[in-house]
Design a protein around this motif. Sequence first.
Motif, PDB file in Angstrom:
ATOM      1  N   GLU A  12       0.745  -1.025  -0.091  1.00 58.19           N
ATOM      2  CA  GLU A  12       0.101   0.124  -0.274  1.00 58.19           C
ATOM      3  C   GLU A  12       1.218   1.292  -0.084  1.00 58.19           C
ATOM      4  O   GLU A  12       0.606   2.569   0.969  1.00 58.19           O
ATOM      5  CB  GLU A  12      -0.908   0.036   1.384  1.00 58.19           C
ATOM      6  CG  GLU A  12      -1.488  -1.467   0.845  1.00 58.19           C
ATOM      7  CD  GLU A  12      -2.675  -0.879   2.044  1.00 58.19           C
ATOM      8  OE1 GLU A  12      -4.356  -1.333   1.848  1.00 58.19           O
ATOM      9  OE2 GLU A  12      -2.510  -1.402   3.086  1.00 58.19           O
ATOM     10  N   SER A  13       1.658   1.590  -0.713  1.00 63.44           N
ATOM     11  CA  SER A  13       2.599   2.484  -1.289  1.00 63.44           C
ATOM     12  C   SER A  13       2.874   2.534  -2.722  1.00 63.44           C
ATOM     13  O   SER A  13       2.369   1.921  -3.205  1.00 63.44           O
ATOM     14  CB  SER A  13       3.832   1.991  -0.493  1.00 63.44           C
ATOM     15  OG  SER A  13       4.972   1.001  -0.746  1.00 63.44           O
ATOM     16  N   PHE A  14       3.707   3.460  -2.902  1.00 57.50           N
ATOM     17  CA  PHE A  14       3.775   4.740  -4.263  1.00 57.50           C
ATOM     18  C   PHE A  14       5.220   4.295  -4.559  1.00 57.50           C
ATOM     19  O   PHE A  14       5.702   4.518  -3.812  1.00 57.50           O
ATOM     20  CB  PHE A  14       2.617   5.684  -4.289  1.00 57.50           C
ATOM     21  CG  PHE A  14       1.437   4.967  -4.159  1.00 57.50           C
ATOM     22  CD1 PHE A  14       0.433   4.956  -4.589  1.00 57.50           C
ATOM     23  CD2 PHE A  14       1.367   5.331  -2.959  1.00 57.50           C
ATOM     24  CE1 PHE A  14      -0.977   5.040  -4.590  1.00 57.50           C
ATOM     25  CE2 PHE A  14      -0.177   5.623  -2.123  1.00 57.50           C
ATOM     26  CZ  PHE A  14      -1.385   5.138  -3.210  1.00 57.50           C
ATOM     27  N   GLY A  15       4.724   4.772  -5.874  1.00 58.31           N
ATOM     28  CA  GLY A  15       6.311   5.447  -6.498  1.00 58.31           C
ATOM     29  C   GLY A  15       7.427   4.177  -6.025  1.00 58.31           C
ATOM     30  O   GLY A  15       7.585   2.565  -6.113  1.00 58.31           O
ATOM     31  N   VAL A  16       8.629   4.487  -5.953  1.00 64.38           N
ATOM     32  CA  VAL A  16      10.309   3.355  -5.484  1.00 64.38           C
ATOM     33  C   VAL A  16       9.932   2.490  -4.490  1.00 64.38           C
ATOM     34  O   VAL A  16       9.242   3.049  -3.194  1.00 64.38           O
ATOM     35  CB  VAL A  16      11.377   4.556  -5.471  1.00 64.38           C
ATOM     36  CG1 VAL A  16      12.746   3.487  -5.185  1.00 64.38           C
ATOM     37  CG2 VAL A  16      11.690   5.412  -7.234  1.00 64.38           C
ATOM     38  N   TYR A  17       9.623   1.127  -4.771  1.00 61.12           N
ATOM     39  CA  TYR A  17       9.361   0.184  -3.820  1.00 61.12           C
ATOM     40  C   TYR A  17      10.425   0.395  -2.739  1.00 61.12           C
ATOM     41  O   TYR A  17      11.359   0.275  -3.135  1.00 61.12           O
ATOM     42  CB  TYR A  17       8.838  -0.495  -3.995  1.00 61.12           C
ATOM     43  CG  TYR A  17       7.937  -1.393  -3.290  1.00 61.12           C
ATOM     44  CD1 TYR A  17       9.277  -3.180  -2.214  1.00 61.12           C
ATOM     45  CD2 TYR A  17       6.699  -1.788  -2.332  1.00 61.12           C
ATOM     46  CE1 TYR A  17       8.331  -3.604  -1.544  1.00 61.12           C
ATOM     47  CE2 TYR A  17       6.426  -2.133  -1.321  1.00 61.12           C
ATOM     48  CZ  TYR A  17       6.922  -3.173  -0.871  1.00 61.12           C
ATOM     49  OH  TYR A  17       7.009  -4.036   0.079  1.00 61.12           O
ATOM     50  N   ALA A  40      -4.934   1.842  -3.206  1.00 65.19           N
ATOM     51  CA  ALA A  40      -3.069   1.964  -2.836  1.00 65.19           C
ATOM     52  C   ALA A  40      -2.433   1.735  -3.745  1.00 65.19           C
ATOM     53  O   ALA A  40      -2.863   0.393  -5.086  1.00 65.19           O
ATOM     54  CB  ALA A  40      -3.082   2.182  -1.458  1.00 65.19           C
ATOM     55  N   GLY A  41      -1.018   1.559  -3.937  1.00 64.34           N
ATOM     56  CA  GLY A  41      -0.662   0.722  -4.851  1.00 64.34           C
ATOM     57  C   GLY A  41      -0.288   1.374  -5.677  1.00 64.34           C
ATOM     58  O   GLY A  41      -0.451   1.981  -6.977  1.00 64.34           O
ATOM     59  N   ASP A  42       0.281   0.542  -6.446  1.00 66.31           N
ATOM     60  CA  ASP A  42       0.994   0.679  -8.023  1.00 66.31           C
ATOM     61  C   ASP A  42       1.575  -0.175  -8.827  1.00 66.31           C
ATOM     62  O   ASP A  42       1.983  -0.834  -7.981  1.00 66.31           O
ATOM     63  CB  ASP A  42       1.964   2.527  -8.650  1.00 66.31           C
ATOM     64  CG  ASP A  42       3.074   2.262  -7.978  1.00 66.31           C
ATOM     65  OD1 ASP A  42       4.016   0.981  -8.345  1.00 66.31           O
ATOM     66  OD2 ASP A  42       3.153   3.190  -7.525  1.00 66.31           O
ATOM     67  N   PHE A  72      -6.981   6.990   0.603  1.00 66.40           N
ATOM     68  CA  PHE A  72      -6.956   5.855   0.943  1.00 66.40           C
ATOM     69  C   PHE A  72      -8.492   4.315   0.631  1.00 66.40           C
ATOM     70  O   PHE A  72      -8.427   3.129   2.051  1.00 66.40           O
ATOM     71  CB  PHE A  72      -5.808   5.114   2.142  1.00 66.40           C
ATOM     72  CG  PHE A  72      -5.150   3.914   2.874  1.00 66.40           C
ATOM     73  CD1 PHE A  72      -4.701   4.283   2.118  1.00 66.40           C
ATOM     74  CD2 PHE A  72      -5.406   2.635   3.409  1.00 66.40           C
ATOM     75  CE1 PHE A  72      -3.456   3.057   2.007  1.00 66.40           C
ATOM     76  CE2 PHE A  72      -5.021   2.487   3.787  1.00 66.40           C
ATOM     77  CZ  PHE A  72      -3.753   1.987   2.717  1.00 66.40           C
ATOM     78  N   GLY A  73      -9.266   4.402   0.279  1.00 68.53           N
ATOM     79  CA  GLY A  73     -10.017   3.318   0.270  1.00 68.53           C
ATOM     80  C   GLY A  73     -11.184   3.440   1.549  1.00 68.53           C
ATOM     81  O   GLY A  73     -12.183   1.872   1.262  1.00 68.53           O
ATOM     82  N   ARG A  74     -11.355   3.930   1.917  1.00 67.99           N
ATOM     83  CA  ARG A  74     -12.089   4.141   3.418  1.00 67.99           C
ATOM     84  C   ARG A  74     -13.206   5.474   3.482  1.00 67.99           C
ATOM     85  O   ARG A  74     -13.827   5.332   4.385  1.00 67.99           O
ATOM     86  CB  ARG A  74     -10.874   4.395   4.650  1.00 67.99           C
ATOM     87  CG  ARG A  74     -10.060   3.502   5.476  1.00 67.99           C
ATOM     88  CD  ARG A  74      -8.650   3.354   6.141  1.00 67.99           C
ATOM     89  NE  ARG A  74      -7.982   2.978   6.555  1.00 67.99           N
ATOM     90  CZ  ARG A  74      -7.761   2.488   6.695  1.00 67.99           C
ATOM     91  NH1 ARG A  74      -7.216   4.031   8.183  1.00 67.99           N
ATOM     92  NH2 ARG A  74      -6.342   1.703   7.284  1.00 67.99           N
ATOM     93  N   ARG A  75     -13.937   5.874   2.600  1.00 67.20           N
ATOM     94  CA  ARG A  75     -14.664   6.377   2.065  1.00 67.20           C
ATOM     95  C   ARG A  75     -15.514   5.917   1.692  1.00 67.20           C
ATOM     96  O   ARG A  75     -15.252   5.661   0.337  1.00 67.20           O
ATOM     97  CB  ARG A  75     -14.339   8.049   2.329  1.00 67.20           C
ATOM     98  CG  ARG A  75     -13.556   8.481   2.251  1.00 67.20           C
ATOM     99  CD  ARG A  75     -12.798   9.919   2.419  1.00 67.20           C
ATOM    100  NE  ARG A  75     -12.329  10.131   0.747  1.00 67.20           N
ATOM    101  CZ  ARG A  75     -12.023  11.039   0.320  1.00 67.20           C
ATOM    102  NH1 ARG A  75     -11.812  12.332   0.838  1.00 67.20           N
ATOM    103  NH2 ARG A  75     -11.406  10.992  -0.570  1.00 67.20           N
ATOM    104  N   ASN A  76     -17.107   5.665   2.038  1.00 66.65           N
ATOM    105  CA  ASN A  76     -18.090   4.585   1.842  1.00 66.65           C
ATOM    106  C   ASN A  76     -18.577   6.064  -0.081  1.00 66.65           C
ATOM    107  O   ASN A  76     -18.467   7.051  -0.437  1.00 66.65           O
ATOM    108  CB  ASN A  76     -19.075   5.129   2.668  1.00 66.65           C
ATOM    109  CG  ASN A  76     -18.865   4.198   3.210  1.00 66.65           C
ATOM    110  OD1 ASN A  76     -18.378   3.196   3.427  1.00 66.65           O
ATOM    111  ND2 ASN A  76     -20.813   3.483   3.619  1.00 66.65           N
ATOM    112  N   GLY A 113     -11.382  -2.246   2.991  1.00 59.91           N
ATOM    113  CA  GLY A 113     -11.954  -0.570   3.530  1.00 59.91           C
ATOM    114  C   GLY A 113     -13.449  -0.589   3.026  1.00 59.91           C
ATOM    115  O   GLY A 113     -13.729  -1.273   3.917  1.00 59.91           O
ATOM    116  N   ALA A 114     -13.401   0.824   2.733  1.00 57.68           N
ATOM    117  CA  ALA A 114     -15.101   0.849   2.207  1.00 57.68           C
ATOM    118  C   ALA A 114     -15.613  -0.242   1.825  1.00 57.68           C
ATOM    119  O   ALA A 114     -16.520  -0.478   2.075  1.00 57.68           O
ATOM    120  CB  ALA A 114     -15.256   3.012   2.272  1.00 57.68           C
TER     121      ALA A 114
END
Length: 252
Positions: A12-17, A40-42, A72-76, A113-114
């Motif tokens: 659940e992060s982005f860019g350079v891992y 999240a994620g790419d 972060f996908g936690r909102r309905n 999440g939601a």
Amino acid sequence: MLEVDLNCDMGESFGVYKLGMDHVLLEHVTSANIACGFHAGDPSVMRATVRQALHKKTALGAHPGLPDLAGFGRRNMDISPDEAFDMVTYQIGALQAFIKQEGGVLRHVKPHGALYNMAAASKPLADAIAAAIHGLDSKLILYGLSGSTLIQAGHQIGLRTANEVFADRTYQDNGTLTPRRLSGALITDTEQAVQQVIRMVKEHVVVTTSGKSIPIQADTVCLHGDGTHAAVFAAQLRTRLLEEGITVKAMD
């Protein structure tokens, strides 16, 4: 013999891992729920997380969410069953591609999440998610809130299901999680969280915020990987489960 799966949301992060908490948590959990790019994620993070999980021989799962990076996908969100079907299909398909290229196999799906909470209560959404998973691969295991509408939808369409419980969340009398916006939603005391898990696995009950004991089925335990002491807690919980005679393993 009692046994339980320990799962954790990852990638659940982005860019350079960067190897970080996920890398450490993979030492202790048995299943990884990998973010698929919506909440999240790419692409690069997805591949790197798949590689890490395969290296640790951790079971691979897709973690599809709502298209809401800021929240972060936690909102309905007001989505239709058809939209839910397509969102889940799209995200699982993306992760499956990386897993196939890396020589692995997708084992399960756990909404995030939601989307997870909405499907736990809404039959139309639950049916759509279960149908999307079944249409891709009927052997996939559907993870959902223990005893929820999502679990029922999985059963009805013929999927294997895993009743999920939470180590660090409190419960309401109806079996739902206490909303994060309310005080007391999170359990911050390590021993309290460990004892809650042991009781859920061994006695099939959980004590709600009102003090009531309600029945619960614990096939898999969610460990949140974003806490400061997440890896330490994961190690402690696994050790305590083993001491209680509970086998820790991914579902077959």
